[in-house]
Enzyme design. Structure first.
Site, PDB file in Angstrom:
ATOM      1  N   CYS B 162      -4.708   4.633  93.058  1.00 52.92           N
ATOM      2  CA  CYS B 162      -6.171   4.507  92.192  1.00 52.92           C
ATOM      3  C   CYS B 162      -6.458   2.984  92.209  1.00 52.92           C
ATOM      4  O   CYS B 162      -7.770   2.702  91.923  1.00 52.92           O
ATOM      5  CB  CYS B 162      -5.981   4.962  90.951  1.00 52.92           C
ATOM      6  SG  CYS B 162      -5.049   6.413  90.540  1.00 52.92           S
ATOM      7  N   GLU B 304      -3.618  -0.276  79.350  1.00 52.20           N
ATOM      8  CA  GLU B 304      -4.699  -1.258  79.502  1.00 52.20           C
ATOM      9  C   GLU B 304      -5.116  -1.855  78.466  1.00 52.20           C
ATOM     10  O   GLU B 304      -5.583  -3.195  78.601  1.00 52.20           O
ATOM     11  CB  GLU B 304      -5.991  -0.081  79.884  1.00 52.20           C
ATOM     12  CG  GLU B 304      -7.090  -1.174  80.500  1.00 52.20           C
ATOM     13  CD  GLU B 304      -8.125  -0.571  81.426  1.00 52.20           C
ATOM     14  OE1 GLU B 304      -7.706   0.722  81.657  1.00 52.20           O
ATOM     15  OE2 GLU B 304      -9.018  -1.189  81.996  1.00 52.20           O
ATOM     16  N   LYS B 325     -15.559   6.713  83.966  1.00 54.02           N
ATOM     17  CA  LYS B 325     -15.192   7.906  84.597  1.00 54.02           C
ATOM     18  C   LYS B 325     -15.474   9.288  83.833  1.00 54.02           C
ATOM     19  O   LYS B 325     -15.451  10.324  84.434  1.00 54.02           O
ATOM     20  CB  LYS B 325     -13.415   7.870  84.473  1.00 54.02           C
ATOM     21  CG  LYS B 325     -13.007   6.921  85.472  1.00 54.02           C
ATOM     22  CD  LYS B 325     -11.560   6.595  85.614  1.00 54.02           C
ATOM     23  CE  LYS B 325     -10.878   5.999  86.785  1.00 54.02           C
ATOM     24  NZ  LYS B 325     -11.338   4.406  86.520  1.00 54.02           N
ATOM     25  N   PHE B 388      -0.905   4.728  90.572  1.00 50.63           N
ATOM     26  CA  PHE B 388       0.362   5.344  90.874  1.00 50.63           C
ATOM     27  C   PHE B 388       1.139   4.478  91.453  1.00 50.63           C
ATOM     28  O   PHE B 388       0.830   3.630  92.562  1.00 50.63           O
ATOM     29  CB  PHE B 388       0.463   6.497  91.670  1.00 50.63           C
ATOM     30  CG  PHE B 388       0.003   7.872  90.913  1.00 50.63           C
ATOM     31  CD1 PHE B 388       0.558   8.828  91.527  1.00 50.63           C
ATOM     32  CD2 PHE B 388      -0.145   7.857  89.615  1.00 50.63           C
ATOM     33  CE1 PHE B 388       0.052  10.211  90.962  1.00 50.63           C
ATOM     34  CE2 PHE B 388      -0.510   9.138  89.048  1.00 50.63           C
ATOM     35  CZ  PHE B 388      -0.259  10.290  89.478  1.00 50.63           C
TER      36      PHE B 388
END
Lengths: 347, 401
Positions: B162, B304, B325, B388
């Site tokens: 990502c 995060e 998102k 990932f």
């Protein structure tokens, strides 16, 4: 600006795995055994990676789930670290750049099979997470605690030379002090079947790793060579044109001409531009088989061994009378029009 | 003195639509384009919903390649590239010097690969159509892009999960700043494939409900597809040809967690380093808005928030933060690029972007979440992407002066 040196190498190949064994195999003229087949692909054989000496690098339990392509890379990285005299990695100051052409396609195929066969809910999450293109880099960075920049480049056969370029760029910018460049490929049913149908032959699998270090880091084992210059270019459909461009750029950046080159090691389907005159040109793929992105790194590892022991040059070339082997070009190109090259100078 | 690198063109395709106007209209209105998946049967998975770009069938602008031989990924990429080049005033009069193409993707032409494999399972590998694989490998799309545009240069394809799109933009930025090129076509693309859907489903990472970043009741991500392309140019070069400058790329940072094959390091230490590196690289500006990675998984959002707290200290709870998102889904290799483009538009329009579906603050994520579009003076934006395998990438964009 400090020089970028190759201070360690590691190799997993069909003729031998492990640096000393690989050098010995080159010296003795060992050829790969194309004796492995896949049932659904009739009449074709490939050369499997020699796994006899890599098990001790793969003792970590977490690696049981990893695909072969990751295992080969992990073993090659361990060899490169040992070769560089490094017992631990300086986590934040080390980069890892992995070049792949096909990646963990065997796991991709297995995972997708369960979807197509109608039982996706039963598909193992391990197959998915270890089938992504950056699984090799992730497994290496996890095991060796590499916390600097970690990248996977998927650029066809030139992936490993582009990885080398990116690593050199990170070193020269001062982002990190050391960088591992790795390439790894495995044979899978889907890849073997398709490439065979496309007329690709002598396929093999394996991995190679280089430890690059900036000279001013100090405390180095005797380096093999310096990365003098590197270049990559794409002229869609014009393989020779792209090779011309990258070689010209490499020579220009290295302050040399083609007359200064002692040897060219290439993975270019036999295609070389006419300007490489007077330089002896060979491929070690007749010794290692064709493993796509790994080919160029196998050439660099072979170059490192040639610099150390000129008898290996004689063994590869049949005859090499000069002890002044100083500059080697490693080149890679494809008929898509993508080409890459690097110039190595003996340290 | 470092060369400055500016954004002169953008191209975007998401479930919101094709092109910046359509996307911006929906982003600033706080609309969601998440809908039921139509390109495969998703009824057997945890969710049937995703950000499928239903509005986009194929790229009509393709002149030099055979359209039907191209994977959907190439269509998304080429269309976005044409948009960006047109926006930059570089199409139809193309760039006449070598360019850098720097792209991120996790899947390449996976839809073609899936079709081939399905055919192989029915007919056998020996009889499945090889032509289906002509655009499968992840580097093919870049070569086809160069061929379609009639350009030459170097290409790099990053596949760092990502973080790929942000890595690609960051690398292009550093290359131009170093003087390697005057132009870069950079960004990311990924399609909605059943392979990925099933994969994230097997990891229990898909939300069975809504994508709710930083919400206490968040339960997973929603996938999406699309492409985002930016044309970057060296500042002097852009000024000389009279290009419209949209904004400036001013900083980039990258690190790796080395923690787990899929989960991020919950401490957020390495991610914080990537953020700090990006901000230092940009000359330590004050950040006005954070475009978060914000996938709405338990692990990512908590990590995060920790990373932002480490990087900004107490200020982390003040800086307006949101993830887009929930509107368009997680676009994987395209996410970083599309989110960079949304950050460019936020700067241009002085509008903080909304983080949809945020109802219950999570005390573990003590951030200033923007819940609806708000006008604000936005000079500098930080955009994060975490992938990932522990890939961390952050980029800083700022208004051009």
């Amino acid at each position: 600006m400090s020089r970028v040196l190759v201070t360690g190498v590691g190799v997993v190949s069909p003729i031998a795995s492990g640096n000393d064994l690989f050098a010995k195999a080159l010296l003795e003229g060992v050829l790969p055994r194309f004796d492995k087949r896949i049932e659904s692909v009739s009449g074709a054989y490939y050369a499997a990676a020699d796994r006899s000496d890599i098990h001790r690098q793969l003792s970590d339990r977490s690696l049981r789930r990893a695909a072969d392509v990751s295992k080969y890379a992990i073993a090659a990285v361990k060899m490169a670290l040992d070769d560089a005299g490094m017992h631990a990695v300086d986590s934040d100051n080390t980069a890892l750049v992995v070049g792949v052409t096909n990646g963990p396609l065997a796991y991709t195929q297995q995972f997708h099979h369960s979807i197509v066969a109608g039982y996706p809910a039963d598909a193992s999450p391990f197959l998915f997470s270890d089938s992504v293109l950056n699984a090799v880099a992730s497994n290496c960075s996890l095991l060796y605690k590499i916390k600097g920049p970690v990248h996977t480049l998927v650029c066809g056969r030139a992936a490993s030379l582009k990885s080398l370029m990116l690593a050199v760029s990170l070193l020269k910018k001062g982002e990190v002090k050391r960088a591992l460049v790795v390439a790894s490929e495995e044979i899978s049913e889907i890849a073997f079947s398709c490439y065979t149908r496309m007329g690709v032959s002598n396929m093999s699998e394996g991995a190679a790793a280089l430890m690059l270090t900036v000279e001013d880091v100090g405390g180095l084992n005797q380096p093999y060579c310096e990365i003098l210059s590197s270049s990559s270019y794409c002229m869609p459909g014009d393989q020779i044109g792209a090779l011309d461009v990258v070689l010209s750029k490499c020579f220009g950046d290295a302050g040399m001409t083609s007359n200064d080159i002692d040897m060219v090691l290439y993975d270019s389907d036999g295609v070389l531009p006419p300007e490489i005159k007077g330089a002896v040109a060979r491929s070690v793929m007749e010794r290692t088989g064709n493993s796509f992105a790994v080919n160029a790194l196998w050439h660099i590892v072979a170059s490192c061994m040639l610099f150390k022991d000129v008898k290996i040059a004689e063994a590869i070339l049949g005859h090499y009378s000069s002890g002044n082997l100083k500059n080697i070009v490693v080149a890679s190109s494809e008929n898509s029009g993508a080409a890459s090259a690097a110039v190595l100078r003996r340290a | 003195m470092k060369r400055r690198v500016v954004v002169v063109g953008i191209g975007i395709i998401t479930s919101h639509g094709v092109g910046q106007d359509e996307n911006w209209q929906k982003i600033k209105s706080g609309l969601s384009s998440i809908s039921e998946v139509s390109c495969f049967d998703a009824s057997i998975y945890r969710t049937r919903f995703a950000g499928e770009a239903k509005c986009f069938k194929e790229c009509d602008s393709i002149r030099n390649l055979k359209k039907r031989r191209l994977d959907r990924a190439s269509h998304l990429l080429i269309d976005s590239a044409y948009q960006a080049l047109s926006h930059a005033g570089l199409y139809p009069d193309m760039i006449n010097e070598p360019v850098l193409v720097s792209l991120g993707t996790t899947l390449g032409g996976m839809i073609s690969g899936e079709q081939f494999h399905k055919e192989a399972m029915v007919k056998s590998f020996a009889r499945a159509r090889l032509s289906l694989l002509s655009d499968y490998m992840a580097h093919n799309q870049s070569i086809k892009l160069l061929a379609e545009l009639g350009l030459e240069g170097n290409f790099l394809v990053f596949s760092n999960a990502c973080a790929s799109g942000t890595n690609a933009i960051g690398h292009a930025f550093h290359s131009l700043r170093a003087g390697d090129y005057n132009f870069a076509i950079c960004g990311g693309y990924d399609t909605l494939s059943e392979f990925t859907f099933a994969g994230f489903n097997s990891l229990m990472a898909l939300s069975p409900s809504l994508c709710k970043p930083f919400d206490k009741n968040r339960d997973g991500l929603v996938l999406g597809e699309g492409a985002g392309i930016l044309v970057l140019e060296e500042e002097g070069h852009a000024l000389k040809r009279g290009a419209e400058i949209l904004c400036e790329v001013s900083g980039y940072g990258e690190t790796s967690d080395a923690y787990h094959i899929t989960r991020p390091d919950p401490c957020g230490t390495s991610a914080a380093k990537a953020i700090t590196k990006a901000i230092n690289d940009a000359g330590n500006p004050s950040i006005d808005y954070i475009n978060a990675h914000g996938t709405a998984t338990k692990y990512n959002d908590a990590m995060e928030a920790n990373a932002l707290t480490i990087a900004f200290g107490e200020r982390a709870g003040d800086i307006p933060t949101s993830s887009i998102k929930p509107m368009i889904g997680h676009l994987l290799g395209a996410a970083g690029a599309v989110e960079a483009i949304s950050s460019v538009l936020a700067i241009r329009n002085n509008l903080l972007l909304p983080n949809l579906n945020f109802k219950s603050p999570d005390p573990e994520c003590n951030l200033n979440i923007v819940q609806s579009p708000i006008a604000a003076d936005i000079e500098t934006v930080l955009s994060n992407s975490f992938g990932f395998g522990g890939a961390n990438a952050s980029i800083v964009l700022r208004s051009y002066r």
